[in-house]
Enzyme design. Structure first.
Site, PDB file in Angstrom:
ATOM      1  N   LYS A   1       6.403   1.172   3.725  1.00 57.84           N
ATOM      2  CA  LYS A   1       6.624   0.180   2.677  1.00 57.84           C
ATOM      3  C   LYS A   1       7.833   0.570   1.822  1.00 57.84           C
ATOM      4  CE  LYS A   1       1.687  -0.722   2.627  1.00 57.84           C
ATOM      5  NZ  LYS A   1       0.425  -0.270   2.042  1.00 57.84           N
TER       6      LYS A   1
ATOM      7  N   GLY B   1      -6.549  -5.861   1.646  1.00 61.97           N
ATOM      8  CA  GLY B   1      -7.732  -6.713   1.697  1.00 61.97           C
ATOM      9  C   GLY B   1      -7.335  -8.074   2.234  1.00 61.97           C
TER      10      GLY B   1
END
Ligand SMILES: NC(=O)c1ccc[n+]([C@@H]2O[C@H](COP(=O)([O-])OP(=O)(O)OC[C@H]3O[C@@H](n4cnc5c(N)ncnc54)[C@H](OP(=O)(O)O)[C@@H]3O)[C@@H](O)[C@H]2O)c1
Length: 499
Positions: A268, A365
């Site tokens: 990331k 999530g």
């Protein structure tokens, strides 16, 4: 033909559309307007179809539905289909266009995914799905840096089809190549969900900062690590036990190596760095240290000294180049980032114009990630057109790595030292020889015995906090101290960042 071209120009002006959007949404070819301007005339049949679509749009203001194909129906993919099922009507009202899932694919066709797929075309092969003429946009939610994810994304982009993906591994490894294909074919490439899940940091960097330039960016980019470190700080629980709980709660993968060793954060960070500094993506040029060596002793002592320990990804520019690092970091308890606990993520952008900007929220999530995927889909449906990496790929600067050993900062150093006279003297003398100035020294007999290599010897924990110094000086001092035989095992070294 002149009349036809003028009608298109008038349409672009009236609706404030880019030529690429017109090509994609009205003519079915992102390069249509460019070709027309270069004198390539369409057949009269095509021309009439386009004029009719323009009339329809002018009258109704509603575009033809955007048909999406979703490859991968796991945690994120199934959630995306659910959200579109539930919020479809509200989305259409909001953007003036319907979003329809017209094709999907995964490995197992029989698995129940909690969504009705009876009216949707099924593809076993993600590449065939990406190339299908029944979709206008391809969503890749398979995962993996190569394999079917790469093949299908390339196939879609090469067919001038916009792509949305949440795949950080793919972007970190092939982001520049994919952005170049997207530019060439006039297709958009969205990857908001690939960095910090539900936090819109890619949009902030690509579109939100105006002319402000980023000087440093850092963040908590992995919820699993943040959960473990936060919980170790709140309760008397070891790293190992905490990891077991994280798995049971679904916060950690069955094989958590990628997360706890810092590689997920590094992927990331590599993407963030490129967007911050307009450079090539360089995932192999990152100093990476995970959280497996952080102990309860470190967390307790850091707390007594006014710090929390967080796994941070940090990228900053200096005269020497770009420094990208991922490692456990002591941050002052008073800093904003120290307050980001549990599975939450946060990204801080330090800029010249807007100073410091912190975005925080759920970093993973199904729902949060699918929401970011959807935000990219809506942007594309609206016709927003931005270079995937913020600037055209030809303008990306080559990556220049600043050497980590020249890193300057404060350090937390913990020794498991033999409890004999003179030990502290050896340590401080060695530090002094390298002009390392010590801010505080703590001896903690109560933390004795944490190191399993004690072998019955009397030891005490000695912790030093240094003022700002060069990393290479600290490492030289630690090598010398190790040779004295007065410390047991490897000294723990954690960098301190003062935000
Ligand atoms: N989960 C998160 O919180 C999160 C957060 C941010 C980003 N992401 C990224 O989002 C992407 C998807 O993650 P996920 O958690 O949703 O993964 P996941 O639950 O493992 O789902 C992967 C899906 O891909 C399908 N698939 C795997 N190999 C395939 C193949 N060869 N051909 C066709 N389909 C195939 C699987 O099919 P079956 O279901 O039939 O096995 C499954 O539906 C990854 O790139 C991940 O890094 C995830």
């Amino acid at each position: 033909m002149k009349k036809f071209t003028s009608a298109i120009d008038a349409f672009l002006g009236k609706h404030n559309w880019t030529p690429t959007r017109f090509g994609r949404e009205i003519a079915g070819d992102p390069l249509f307007v460019f070709d027309l301007r270069e004198g390539r005339e369409p057949r009269s049949e095509t021309r009439n179809k386009i004029l009719k679509s323009m009339d329809e749009y002018n009258e109704g203001g509603m575009l033809a539905p955007l048909r999406i194909g979703v490859a991968g129906l796991g945690t994120v993919g199934a959630e995306l289909v659910k959200i579109l099922e539930k919020d479809g009507a509200a989305i259409s009202r909001k953007i003036g266009r319907e979003i329809v899932v017209s094709a999907v694919g995964a490995r197992s066709r029989s698995k129940d995914r909690g969504v009705d797929l009876s009216k949707v075309e099924w593809f076993d092969d993600p590449v065939a799905l990406a190339k299908s003429s029944n979709i206008d946009l391809f969503v890749e939610l398979i995962g993996g840096e190569d394999g079917p994810a790469l093949a299908s994304v390339k196939a879609a982009l090469n067919a001038s089809r916009p792509v949305v993906t949440a795949n950080k591994a793919l972007l970190a490894k092939h982001g520049v190549e994919l952005a170049a294909i997207a530019e060439k074919s006039g297709a958009q490439l969205g990857f908001e969900a690939a960095v910090a899940g539900g936090i819109p940091v890619i949009k902030a960097l690509r579109e939100g900062l105006g002319s402000a330039s980023v000087t440093r960016a850092y963040g908590i980019l992995n919820g699993t690590c943040n959960y473990i470190l936060s919980r170790m700080g709140e309760e008397d629980i070891s790293f190992k036990d905490c990891l077991v709980d994280a798995k049971a709660l679904g916060y950690a993968e069955a094989d958590p190596t990628f997360d706890i060793e810092g590689y997920d954060t590094a992927h990331k960070l590599a993407i963030l760095s490129s967007l911050c500094f307009a450079t090539q993506i360089a995932p192999d040029e990152i100093f990476v240290e995970g959280i497996t060596a952080v102990t309860q002793a470190d967390i307790k002592v850091a707390n007594d000294l006014g710090y929390k320990i967080k796994l941070l990804g940090i990228t900053q520019v200096s005269d020497e180049g770009i420094e990208q690092r991922v490692h456990p970091t002591l941050v002052p308890k008073s800093s904003a980032i120290a307050g980001v606990d549990g599975v939450l993520n946060a990204v801080v952008l330090e800029t010249d114009h807007v100073q410091e900007l912190m975005l925080s929220g759920p970093g993973a999530g199904g729902a949060a990630t699918a929401s970011s995927v959807l935000s990219d889909i809506l942007d594309i449906a609206r016709g927003t057109s931005v270079p995937p990496l913020g600037v055209p790929t030809a303008e990306l600067k080559p990556y220049k790595r600043a050497p980590m050993r020249t890193h300057e900062g404060g350090y937390y150093i913990r020794f498991n030292a033999k409890d004999v006279p003179g030990t502290l003297g050896v340590i401080t003398t060695s530090m002094g020889k390298r002009e390392i100035s010590i801010e505080s020294i703590i001896q903690r007999p109560d933390l004795r015995g944490e190191n399993p290599t004690n072998k019955g010897e009397n030891t005490r924990t000695i912790v030093l906090i240094t003022h700002e110094t060069m990393e290479k000086n600290v490492r030289t001092a630690l090598d010398e101290i190790a040779k004295s035989g007065l410390v047991i095992g490897k000294a723990q070294l954690i960098r301190i960042e003062k935000f």
